[in-house]
Design a protein around this motif. Structure first.
Motif, PDB file in Angstrom:
ATOM      1  N   ALA A  48      23.519   0.924  44.983  1.00 20.70           N
ATOM      2  CA  ALA A  48      23.150   0.334  45.338  1.00 20.70           C
ATOM      3  C   ALA A  48      23.394  -0.080  47.028  1.00 20.70           C
ATOM      4  O   ALA A  48      24.268   0.787  47.353  1.00 20.70           O
ATOM      5  CB  ALA A  48      23.247  -1.514  45.050  1.00 20.70           C
ATOM      6  N   GLY A  49      21.959  -1.356  47.689  1.00 23.48           N
ATOM      7  CA  GLY A  49      21.958  -1.190  49.121  1.00 23.48           C
ATOM      8  C   GLY A  49      21.262  -0.177  49.929  1.00 23.48           C
ATOM      9  O   GLY A  49      20.348   0.394  49.384  1.00 23.48           O
ATOM     10  N   GLU A  50      21.071  -0.049  50.902  1.00 24.89           N
ATOM     11  CA  GLU A  50      20.656   1.004  51.563  1.00 24.89           C
ATOM     12  C   GLU A  50      21.256   1.712  52.833  1.00 24.89           C
ATOM     13  O   GLU A  50      21.995   0.350  53.593  1.00 24.89           O
ATOM     14  CB  GLU A  50      19.286  -0.058  52.446  1.00 24.89           C
ATOM     15  N   ILE A  51      21.047   2.708  53.173  1.00 25.18           N
ATOM     16  CA  ILE A  51      21.581   3.354  54.452  1.00 25.18           C
ATOM     17  C   ILE A  51      20.573   4.126  55.365  1.00 25.18           C
ATOM     18  O   ILE A  51      19.574   4.937  55.471  1.00 25.18           O
ATOM     19  CB  ILE A  51      22.404   4.171  54.077  1.00 25.18           C
ATOM     20  N   ALA A  52      20.694   3.207  56.415  1.00 25.19           N
ATOM     21  CA  ALA A  52      19.538   3.887  57.307  1.00 25.19           C
ATOM     22  C   ALA A  52      18.014   3.870  57.397  1.00 25.19           C
ATOM     23  O   ALA A  52      17.642   4.751  57.725  1.00 25.19           O
ATOM     24  CB  ALA A  52      20.259   5.053  58.353  1.00 25.19           C
ATOM     25  N   GLY A  53      17.902   2.759  56.708  1.00 23.85           N
ATOM     26  CA  GLY A  53      16.786   2.653  55.976  1.00 23.85           C
ATOM     27  C   GLY A  53      16.675   3.032  55.072  1.00 23.85           C
ATOM     28  O   GLY A  53      15.300   3.473  54.336  1.00 23.85           O
ATOM     29  N   VAL A  54      16.967   4.033  54.216  1.00 23.61           N
ATOM     30  CA  VAL A  54      16.567   4.946  53.034  1.00 23.61           C
ATOM     31  C   VAL A  54      17.535   3.942  51.930  1.00 23.61           C
ATOM     32  O   VAL A  54      18.910   3.918  51.531  1.00 23.61           O
ATOM     33  CB  VAL A  54      17.541   6.523  53.539  1.00 23.61           C
ATOM     34  N   PRO A  55      16.894   3.622  50.844  1.00 21.72           N
ATOM     35  CA  PRO A  55      17.088   2.770  49.817  1.00 21.72           C
ATOM     36  C   PRO A  55      18.363   3.848  48.486  1.00 21.72           C
ATOM     37  O   PRO A  55      17.866   4.866  48.596  1.00 21.72           O
ATOM     38  CB  PRO A  55      16.094   2.675  49.069  1.00 21.72           C
ATOM     39  N   VAL A  56      19.052   2.943  48.475  1.00 21.24           N
ATOM     40  CA  VAL A  56      20.207   3.849  47.694  1.00 21.24           C
ATOM     41  C   VAL A  56      19.523   3.913  46.261  1.00 21.24           C
ATOM     42  O   VAL A  56      19.815   2.397  45.338  1.00 21.24           O
ATOM     43  CB  VAL A  56      21.843   3.607  47.742  1.00 21.24           C
ATOM     44  N   VAL A  57      18.929   4.445  45.471  1.00 20.29           N
ATOM     45  CA  VAL A  57      18.520   3.980  44.258  1.00 20.29           C
ATOM     46  C   VAL A  57      19.646   3.843  42.955  1.00 20.29           C
ATOM     47  O   VAL A  57      18.884   4.281  41.909  1.00 20.29           O
ATOM     48  CB  VAL A  57      17.706   4.732  43.873  1.00 20.29           C
ATOM     49  N   GLY A  58      20.460   4.528  43.078  1.00 18.89           N
ATOM     50  CA  GLY A  58      21.170   5.049  41.978  1.00 18.89           C
ATOM     51  C   GLY A  58      22.671   5.464  42.316  1.00 18.89           C
ATOM     52  O   GLY A  58      23.171   5.814  43.704  1.00 18.89           O
ATOM     53  N   ASP A  59      23.618   5.449  41.569  1.00 20.01           N
ATOM     54  CA  ASP A  59      25.038   5.996  41.602  1.00 20.01           C
ATOM     55  C   ASP A  59      25.116   7.420  41.070  1.00 20.01           C
ATOM     56  O   ASP A  59      24.529   8.355  41.388  1.00 20.01           O
ATOM     57  CB  ASP A  59      26.200   4.916  40.330  1.00 20.01           C
TER      58      ASP A  59
END
Length: 490
Positions: free
Chosen positions: A204-215
């Motif tokens: 979860a979350g967002e990294i440098a404007g890129v969404p985290v879509v899953g584990d």
């Protein structure tokens, strides 16, 4: 050539900020274009190669008919051998088109093999008429093929700067690894990757404007749902070889490219080898080549090329000397720099500043815009009128050719550093002193003074760790464009 040749497709995607939702993938909408642009690129490259081969053969035929060149009886044989060489070395492999030096290396190897085979055939059949083809027509064909590939690549890179002809990437890794890859792909859009989603251990979350879509367990599902074209696996806690095997099996038949970051420092090319042990692929790293015959050849080439350039540019040097002397100061500026193994030398440049420029550094310290230990100002009041022009196009660096002739510098290498800069170097930055500094280098063709200090050190270390003759040639070629663009030159 223009982007009108067909390399106009793009990947359209929207990446809104993730919101609390049951499915993080809902925050990503990826509408990948079909891979038609890749097929078009292949067709364009093949058509360009065939056109070059036909044109060179036709020109050789015309010259031969005039009695001024090779006989035309080997026209079809030589053309067929060149084509066989390109096919044999997979010069049309979609994975290398527009990427790195491997594409050009395959073209060179293919044409070289064609020349060797024709030479062997000529020796076996005792036919001396093949010599003009071996030493003239086939090399000319190879040069034409390289120019054609370069022209197509320029069009492709221009399209990618406009976010066309890109591949969507899903990154698997830690937050730091994802952020690093996102930064790198944005820094070099011509590579053709756009990171649109990520999978991490948290999911979860967002990294440098890129969404985290899953584990880490959701990778394959999101790849298929989002239409991802490249999966990049970076080092991350919890990612095991078994998981990588499962992912590779899940992606089979989907046309998805799977790339794995081994987690090493920036080492590529001739130092990196695969050494399998009982089926386990291990990466073997050889020591960098800082001596031996290859370096002797580099030194010989450097000094010979520098001497030739000095002779060719002698009239330019004389004209510049007259212009620089108008303010009554010396033509050349000599400054002590640190070279290989920490040895100091006197670097020579055309003087582009007022005579007492060094004494003004302290009072201008508050206006310093340089990265790290560097002192730089975009609007330096010490620069003379002619000096501004010299620095804009890096002409003030030309007298360093005398340093190259003398052996204290190379044509290509890390940036020559001042002693006060070296005094602040960390252990990794000191590694730059393992080789001679260069008149140009990766730092110059990548932005020069616009780079951060960390980026500058990283580029210099990349050169030190991965030096090769091909890398030198590539940098020298790119230097021409960098000089005319003048980016970061101040």
């Amino acid at each position: 050539m223009s982007s009108g040749i067909g390399l106009t497709e793009s990947i359209e995607y929207s990446v809104p900020r993730p919101r609390a939702a049951a499915d993080p993938a809902a925050s990503v909408t990826v509408r990948p274009s079909s891979r038609r642009w890749q097929r078009r690129l292949t067709r364009i490259v093949v058509a360009t190669d065939l056109t070059v081969i036909a044109l060179v053969s036709a020109l050789a035929t015309i010259i031969g008919d005039w009695g001024l060149g090779p006989s035309t009886q080997f026209n079809a044989v030589a053309a067929a051998l060149v084509l066989a060489g390109l096919v044999g070395y997979r010069a049309w492999d979609r994975g290398v088109l527009g990427q790195g030096a491997d594409e050009f290396n395959r073209v060179l190897r293919g044409t070289a093999v064609a020349a060797v085979l024709l030479a062997l055939a000529g020796m076996a059949l005792k036919v001396e008429q093949v010599r003009p083809w071996i030493f003239g027509v086939i090399p000319a064909t190879g040069a034409g093929l390289l120019l054609g590939r370069y022209a197509v690549r320029r069009v492709l890179h221009r399209a990618r700067r406009d976010a066309r002809c890109m591949s969507s990437v899903l990154v698997v890794g830690s937050e730091a690894a994802v952020a690093d890859l996102v930064a790198r792909t944005r820094r070099v859009p011509h590579h053709g990757w756009t990171v649109t989603a990520a999978c991490t251990s948290t999911g979860a979350g967002e990294i440098a404007g890129v969404p985290v879509v899953g584990d880490l367990d959701d990778v394959a599902r999101h790849v298929h749902e989002l239409g991802i074209e490249v999966v990049a696996v970076a080092p991350t806690p919890g990612w095991t070889p078994k998981r990588l095997h499962s992912l590779a099996w899940d992606l089979e038949g989907a046309g998805v490219e799977l790339v794995v970051d081994p987690g090493l420092m920036e080492i590529t090319g001739p130092r990196l080898h695969v050494a399998p042990v009982d089926g386990l692929p291990l990466l073997r790293l050889t020591e960098p080549r800082w001596g031996g015959p290859a370096r002797m050849a580099k030194n010989l080439f450097d000094r010979t090329a520098a001497a030739a350039l000095v002779l060719i540019l002698a009239p330019v040097f004389l004209a510049l000397a007259v212009l620089i002397r108008r303010d009554g100061g010396p033509v050349f500026y000599r400054q002590e720099r640190v070279g290989r193994a920490g040895q100091t030398f006197r670097m020579i440049k055309f003087r582009s500043m007022v005579v007492n420029a060094d004494q003004q550094v302290a009072q201008l310290a508050t206006a310093n815009e340089g990265a790290g230990p560097l002192f730089k100002m975009k609007r330096d009041p010490r620069i003379t009128r002619i000096g501004g022009v010299l620095r804009r196009f890096s002409i003030d660096e030309l007298p360093q050719l005398f340093n190259v002739i003398g052996g204290s510098m190379s044509l290509v290498g890390p940036r020559p550093a001042l002693q006060r800069e070296v005094a602040t170097y960390t252990e990794d930055a000191l590694r730059k002193l393992c080789v001679r500094p260069g008149l140009t280098g990766l730092w110059q063709v990548s932005g020069r003074s616009d780079l951060t200090w960390e980026e500058s050190v990283r580029l210099d270390l990349r050169y030190v760790e991965n030096w090769s003759a091909a890398l030198d040639i590539s940098i020298l070629w790119k230097t021409v464009g960098a000089v005319f663009r003048g980016r970061g030159a101040y």
